[in-house]
Design a protein around this motif. Structure first.
Motif, PDB file in Angstrom:
ATOM      1  N   SER A  15       0.832  -1.190   0.000  1.00  0.00           N
ATOM      2  CA  SER A  15       0.000   0.000   0.000  1.00  0.00           C
ATOM      3  C   SER A  15       0.880   1.259   0.000  1.00  0.00           C
ATOM      4  N   PHE A  16       1.971   1.233   0.762  1.00  0.00           N
ATOM      5  CA  PHE A  16       2.879   2.388   0.762  1.00  0.00           C
ATOM      6  C   PHE A  16       3.450   2.632  -0.637  1.00  0.00           C
ATOM      7  N   LEU A  17       3.848   1.549  -1.304  1.00  0.00           N
ATOM      8  CA  LEU A  17       4.438   1.690  -2.644  1.00  0.00           C
ATOM      9  C   LEU A  17       3.438   2.290  -3.627  1.00  0.00           C
ATOM     10  N   MET A  18       2.182   1.865  -3.540  1.00  0.00           N
ATOM     11  CA  MET A  18       1.151   2.412  -4.442  1.00  0.00           C
ATOM     12  C   MET A  18       0.942   3.909  -4.176  1.00  0.00           C
ATOM     13  N   GLN A  19       0.891   4.254  -2.888  1.00  0.00           N
ATOM     14  CA  GLN A  19       0.709   5.676  -2.544  1.00  0.00           C
ATOM     15  C   GLN A  19       1.916   6.499  -2.991  1.00  0.00           C
ATOM     16  N   LEU A  20       3.098   5.904  -2.855  1.00  0.00           N
ATOM     17  CA  LEU A  20       4.321   6.604  -3.267  1.00  0.00           C
ATOM     18  C   LEU A  20       4.312   6.845  -4.779  1.00  0.00           C
ATOM     19  N   PHE A  21       3.777   5.887  -5.504  1.00  0.00           N
ATOM     20  CA  PHE A  21       3.687   6.017  -6.960  1.00  0.00           C
ATOM     21  C   PHE A  21       2.784   7.205  -7.306  1.00  0.00           C
ATOM     22  N   ILE A  22       1.614   7.249  -6.662  1.00  0.00           N
ATOM     23  CA  ILE A  22       0.669   8.353  -6.926  1.00  0.00           C
ATOM     24  C   ILE A  22       1.317   9.690  -6.565  1.00  0.00           C
ATOM     25  N   LYS A  23       1.899   9.747  -5.364  1.00  0.00           N
ATOM     26  CA  LYS A  23       2.487  11.010  -4.894  1.00  0.00           C
ATOM     27  C   LYS A  23       3.627  11.456  -5.814  1.00  0.00           C
ATOM     28  N   SER A  24       4.457  10.505  -6.207  1.00  0.00           N
ATOM     29  CA  SER A  24       5.599  10.857  -7.062  1.00  0.00           C
ATOM     30  C   SER A  24       5.115  11.373  -8.407  1.00  0.00           C
ATOM     31  N   LEU A  25       4.062  10.748  -8.920  1.00  0.00           N
ATOM     32  CA  LEU A  25       3.516  11.213 -10.196  1.00  0.00           C
ATOM     33  C   LEU A  25       3.023  12.654 -10.046  1.00  0.00           C
ATOM     34  N   GLN A  26       2.241  12.886  -8.999  1.00  0.00           N
ATOM     35  CA  GLN A  26       1.681  14.234  -8.796  1.00  0.00           C
ATOM     36  C   GLN A  26       2.789  15.267  -8.686  1.00  0.00           C
ATOM     37  N   LYS A  27       3.859  14.877  -7.999  1.00  0.00           N
ATOM     38  CA  LYS A  27       4.935  15.831  -7.730  1.00  0.00           C
ATOM     39  C   LYS A  27       5.877  16.030  -8.925  1.00  0.00           C
ATOM     40  N   GLU A  28       6.132  14.957  -9.663  1.00  0.00           N
ATOM     41  CA  GLU A  28       7.218  15.003 -10.649  1.00  0.00           C
ATOM     42  C   GLU A  28       6.774  15.218 -12.097  1.00  0.00           C
ATOM     43  N   VAL A  29       5.511  14.968 -12.393  1.00  0.00           N
ATOM     44  CA  VAL A  29       5.127  14.948 -13.812  1.00  0.00           C
ATOM     45  C   VAL A  29       5.408  16.264 -14.533  1.00  0.00           C
ATOM     46  N   SER A  30       5.101  17.392 -13.882  1.00  0.00           N
ATOM     47  CA  SER A  30       5.324  18.659 -14.589  1.00  0.00           C
ATOM     48  C   SER A  30       6.818  18.855 -14.853  1.00  0.00           C
ATOM     49  N   ARG A  31       7.638  18.420 -13.910  1.00  0.00           N
ATOM     50  CA  ARG A  31       9.088  18.539 -14.107  1.00  0.00           C
ATOM     51  C   ARG A  31       9.568  17.633 -15.253  1.00  0.00           C
ATOM     52  N   LEU A  32       9.018  16.445 -15.314  1.00  0.00           N
ATOM     53  CA  LEU A  32       9.371  15.543 -16.423  1.00  0.00           C
ATOM     54  C   LEU A  32       9.004  16.210 -17.745  1.00  0.00           C
ATOM     55  N   HIS A  33       7.815  16.777 -17.773  1.00  0.00           N
ATOM     56  CA  HIS A  33       7.319  17.413 -18.999  1.00  0.00           C
ATOM     57  C   HIS A  33       8.214  18.592 -19.401  1.00  0.00           C
ATOM     58  N   GLU A  34       8.535  19.430 -18.422  1.00  0.00           N
ATOM     59  CA  GLU A  34       9.406  20.595 -18.721  1.00  0.00           C
ATOM     60  C   GLU A  34      10.753  20.157 -19.288  1.00  0.00           C
ATOM     61  N   ASN A  35      11.187  18.991 -18.880  1.00  0.00           N
ATOM     62  CA  ASN A  35      12.482  18.495 -19.341  1.00  0.00           C
ATOM     63  C   ASN A  35      12.388  17.652 -20.615  1.00  0.00           C
ATOM     64  N   GLY A  36      11.241  17.675 -21.235  1.00  0.00           N
ATOM     65  CA  GLY A  36      11.082  16.989 -22.527  1.00  0.00           C
ATOM     66  C   GLY A  36      11.066  15.477 -22.418  1.00  0.00           C
ATOM     67  N   ILE A  37      10.665  14.972 -21.256  1.00  0.00           N
ATOM     68  CA  ILE A  37      10.665  13.511 -21.044  1.00  0.00           C
ATOM     69  C   ILE A  37       9.276  12.936 -21.328  1.00  0.00           C
TER      70      ILE A  37
END
Ligand code: IPE
Ligand code: IPE
Ligand code: MG
Length: 261
Positions: free
Chosen positions: A85-107
């Motif tokens: 359950s922690f891993l699933m929540q970490l996945f969601i949280k990481s996505l919410q936090k990192e996606v815009s940064r990934l996008h800005e970096n052309g990933i």
């Protein structure tokens, strides 16, 4: 299915670059990293996300085109429920936090694996991230989540059968086209951290001619320098794809994509 002309290493000898085009990593050792510090295992997973961030940056600097990381295997459901359950929540949280940064970096961000067991919120977050980054071309970051190599092959065969009912024989090409990584060339370099020397049901089909690199470094300690060491090791290898060493050193043996096995 998106075969952009990627070739199969068992059908054709691929053209090689000095820098691996595609690196696949089993990010292992988070739990041991935490235990060594008398921390709960989940602290290692949290630090593991940071290690991934640094590895993505370093991969881009090297000019790697595809980075594929194993985040959760189809067998990891066997772990204690609170860790899963922690891993699933970490996945969601990481996505919410990192996606815009990934996008800005052309990933470009993609997920492979069976999503049917994920909670709807995670599925939505994955789909949104994939859609947002779909046109990015600098690096393709693929996260393998609830992924298993056997599941991938079995699904590919079933898809091929469903496409052509009554089919009695399936070709390698058909399987290639239906696999979840049909959008990418086969990995050139496979890295596993954490000291274990096994595939643990990762990309079974795609690793046919991949170079393997194992390191004792625990995943949260993996960084750009460690990635560089793996790439240097890769550059020292001779990839023969079934041929002899002599064939590689003679001028006529410079097999290109036209050189069929
Ligand atoms: C890898 O680290 C992360 C996942 C499998 C989710 P581990 O959690 O397997 O860490 P170790 O191998 O127990 O140290
Ligand atoms: C492989 O690691 C899967 C991931 C890193 C996601 P495991 O820790 O689950 O592998 P085994 O059980 O040691 O083979
Ligand atoms: Mg492990």
């Amino acid at each position: 299915m998106a075969d952009q002309g990627f070739i199969s290493s068992t059908q054709t000898v691929p053209n090689l670059n000095k820098v691996p085009r595609h690196i696949a990593i089993i990010m292992d050792g988070n739990g041991r990293w935490a235990r060594k510090r008398f921390l709960p295992r989940i602290a290692g997973h949290t630090r593991g996300v940071e290690a991934l961030r640094g590895t993505i940056r370093a991969a881009i600097e090297h000019g790697v085109e595809y980075l594929t990381v194993f985040a959760f295997s189809s067998e990891n459901w066997r772990r204690p429920a609170d860790e899963v359950s922690f891993l699933m929540q970490l996945f969601i949280k990481s996505l919410q936090k990192e996606v815009s940064r990934l996008h800005e970096n052309g990933i470009r961000f993609r997920v492979i694996g069976d999503r049917s067991r994920f909670e709807p919120m995670l599925v939505k977050a994955i789909e949104a991230a994939e859609e947002l980054t779909a046109r990015n071309t600098r690096l393709c970051l693929t996260v393998a989540a609830n992924y298993g190599g056997r599941w991938d092959m079995m699904t590919a065969v079933n898809r091929a059968l469903a496409r052509q009912p009554g089919l009695t024989e399936i070709t390698e090409h058909q399987i290639n086209e239906e696999l979840s990584m049909s959008f990418a060339p086969e990995p050139d370099l496979f890295i596993r951290t954490g000291g274990e020397q096994r595939i643990s049901n990762f990309l079974l089909w795609q690793l046919a001619y991949t170079e393997f690199y194992f390191t004792d470094a625990l995943w949260p300690d993996f960084d750009g320098k460690a990635l560089n060491q793996a790439i240097v090791s890769y550059q020292e290898r001779e990839r023969r794809f079934g041929r002899t060493s002599e064939q590689l050193t003679t001028a006529t043996a410079g097999c290109n994509t036209e050189c069929h096995a």
